[in-house]
Design a protein around this motif. Structure first.
Motif, PDB file in Angstrom:
ATOM      1  N   SER A  66       7.896 -12.885  14.175  1.00  0.00           N
ATOM      2  CA  SER A  66       8.777 -14.046  13.976  1.00  0.00           C
ATOM      3  C   SER A  66       8.265 -15.321  14.650  1.00  0.00           C
ATOM      4  O   SER A  66       8.400 -16.411  14.098  1.00  0.00           O
ATOM      5  CB  SER A  66      10.198 -13.735  14.435  1.00  0.00           C
ATOM      6  N   LYS A  69       5.674 -17.346  12.623  1.00  0.00           N
ATOM      7  CA  LYS A  69       6.116 -18.012  11.396  1.00  0.00           C
ATOM      8  C   LYS A  69       5.876 -19.525  11.411  1.00  0.00           C
ATOM      9  O   LYS A  69       5.331 -20.063  10.437  1.00  0.00           O
ATOM     10  CB  LYS A  69       7.590 -17.697  11.132  1.00  0.00           C
ATOM     11  N   GLU A  73       3.664 -21.678   8.656  1.00  0.00           N
ATOM     12  CA  GLU A  73       4.252 -22.783   7.892  1.00  0.00           C
ATOM     13  C   GLU A  73       3.441 -24.061   8.079  1.00  0.00           C
ATOM     14  O   GLU A  73       3.165 -24.774   7.101  1.00  0.00           O
ATOM     15  CB  GLU A  73       5.709 -22.999   8.310  1.00  0.00           C
ATOM     16  N   GLN A  79       5.068 -19.563   0.988  1.00  0.00           N
ATOM     17  CA  GLN A  79       6.321 -19.003   1.493  1.00  0.00           C
ATOM     18  C   GLN A  79       6.473 -17.511   1.195  1.00  0.00           C
ATOM     19  O   GLN A  79       6.972 -16.763   2.022  1.00  0.00           O
ATOM     20  CB  GLN A  79       7.525 -19.782   0.941  1.00  0.00           C
ATOM     21  N   GLU A  80       6.034 -17.062   0.016  1.00  0.00           N
ATOM     22  CA  GLU A  80       6.200 -15.636  -0.284  1.00  0.00           C
ATOM     23  C   GLU A  80       5.319 -14.768   0.613  1.00  0.00           C
ATOM     24  O   GLU A  80       5.676 -13.634   0.942  1.00  0.00           O
ATOM     25  CB  GLU A  80       5.958 -15.343  -1.760  1.00  0.00           C
ATOM     26  N   TYR A  83       7.163 -14.767   4.007  1.00  0.00           N
ATOM     27  CA  TYR A  83       8.313 -13.862   3.917  1.00  0.00           C
ATOM     28  C   TYR A  83       7.861 -12.408   4.041  1.00  0.00           C
ATOM     29  O   TYR A  83       8.454 -11.618   4.787  1.00  0.00           O
ATOM     30  CB  TYR A  83       9.082 -14.074   2.606  1.00  0.00           C
ATOM     31  N   GLN A  86       7.011 -11.584   7.562  1.00  0.00           N
ATOM     32  CA  GLN A  86       8.217 -11.440   8.385  1.00  0.00           C
ATOM     33  C   GLN A  86       8.918 -10.111   8.118  1.00  0.00           C
ATOM     34  O   GLN A  86       9.513  -9.525   9.020  1.00  0.00           O
ATOM     35  CB  GLN A  86       9.180 -12.604   8.133  1.00  0.00           C
ATOM     36  N   SER A  87       8.830  -9.618   6.893  1.00  0.00           N
ATOM     37  CA  SER A  87       9.544  -8.381   6.543  1.00  0.00           C
ATOM     38  C   SER A  87       8.734  -7.124   6.864  1.00  0.00           C
ATOM     39  O   SER A  87       9.251  -6.018   6.709  1.00  0.00           O
ATOM     40  CB  SER A  87       9.934  -8.392   5.065  1.00  0.00           C
ATOM     41  N   VAL A  94      14.430  -9.035   8.563  1.00  0.00           N
ATOM     42  CA  VAL A  94      14.147  -9.619   7.251  1.00  0.00           C
ATOM     43  C   VAL A  94      13.981  -8.465   6.260  1.00  0.00           C
ATOM     44  O   VAL A  94      13.068  -7.643   6.411  1.00  0.00           O
ATOM     45  CB  VAL A  94      12.872 -10.495   7.293  1.00  0.00           C
ATOM     46  N   ARG A  96      13.042  -6.206   3.031  1.00  0.00           N
ATOM     47  CA  ARG A  96      11.939  -6.156   2.068  1.00  0.00           C
ATOM     48  C   ARG A  96      12.554  -6.121   0.673  1.00  0.00           C
ATOM     49  O   ARG A  96      13.097  -5.092   0.263  1.00  0.00           O
ATOM     50  CB  ARG A  96      11.065  -4.928   2.343  1.00  0.00           C
ATOM     51  N   HIS A  98      10.965  -8.076  -2.225  1.00  0.00           N
ATOM     52  CA  HIS A  98       9.957  -8.310  -3.259  1.00  0.00           C
ATOM     53  C   HIS A  98       8.914  -7.201  -3.214  1.00  0.00           C
ATOM     54  O   HIS A  98       8.722  -6.553  -2.181  1.00  0.00           O
ATOM     55  CB  HIS A  98       9.271  -9.671  -3.038  1.00  0.00           C
ATOM     56  N   ASP A 101       6.466  -7.532  -0.365  1.00  0.00           N
ATOM     57  CA  ASP A 101       7.029  -7.124   0.923  1.00  0.00           C
ATOM     58  C   ASP A 101       6.878  -5.615   1.114  1.00  0.00           C
ATOM     59  O   ASP A 101       6.473  -5.135   2.173  1.00  0.00           O
ATOM     60  CB  ASP A 101       8.523  -7.462   1.021  1.00  0.00           C
TER      61      ASP A 101
END
Length: 190
Positions: A66, A69, A73, A79-80, A83, A86-87, A94, A96, A98, A101
């Motif tokens: 985390s 992140k 950025e 972003q995907e 994400y 993070q997952s 976060v 999962r 997608h 993920d």
């Protein structure tokens, strides 16, 4: 962000050769699944390569990934990909959701475990690893004891892939870079 920029970012924050090799292994596994599922291999590869980029500067569960992140950025990581990174840890909360993920999570622990199995083979090559040898070592709790077996089983389950198939897939995905993942000069205790 392209692969070269991601490689430079990884090397800016990661100094451990073992952690770099781990990130390369996860990248290869995630790229392999991208090919298998007809997804963007370059984009997905970024998630695999960068998933642990902040581990040396944020080594605790409450920090990794985390706290990395904002760095991602600021560097323009899609972003995907952020994400998915993070997952990949259950501790971030976060979910999962997608396919990327789930692939990243499923590829993380098993990639490291397969490399560990290769390192105790006489050739130290992933080409000598098979599903049977991986499953046998999974049962040996003293072998690669830092690898979370529950994450391996849950990863395959969340991905919706039979464990044997998942192990076989990852072995195949790692073979092309076996020499990068299993240096011959390193000593490993069996």
């Amino acid at each position: 962000m392209n692969r070269q920029e991601a490689w430079e970012l990884l090397n800016e924050y990661v100094k451990s050769p073992n952690l770099i090799r781990h990130c390369l292994a996860v990248e290869a596994a995630v790229r392999g699944y991208a090919r298998l599922y007809g997804e963007d291999e370059e984009l997905w590869g970024l998630a695999g390569l960068l998933h642990d980029f902040d581990y040396e500067i944020h080594p605790t569960l409450d920090q990794h990934p985390s706290m990395g992140k904002p760095i991602l950025e600021a560097r323009g990581v899609p972003q995907e990909v952020i994400y998915a990174i993070q997952s990949h840890s259950d501790f971030t909360g976060v979910p999962r959701v997608h396919l990327l993920d789930k692939v990243l999570y499923a590829s993380d622990e098993i990639s490291g475990f397969i490399v560990a199995v290769a390192l105790v083979k006489p050739s130290r090559s992933i080409h000598e690893v098979d599903v049977k040898s991986v499953k046998k070592k999974l049962k040996d709790k003293a072998f690669a004891r830092n690898v979370n077996r529950d994450d391996i089983y849950r990863g395959a389950e969340e991905l919706g892939v039979d464990l044997d198939t998942h192990i076989a897939n990852v072995i195949e995905f790692l073979k092309p870079i076996s020499d990068e993942l299993t240096p011959k000069e390193q000593n490993v205790s069996r």
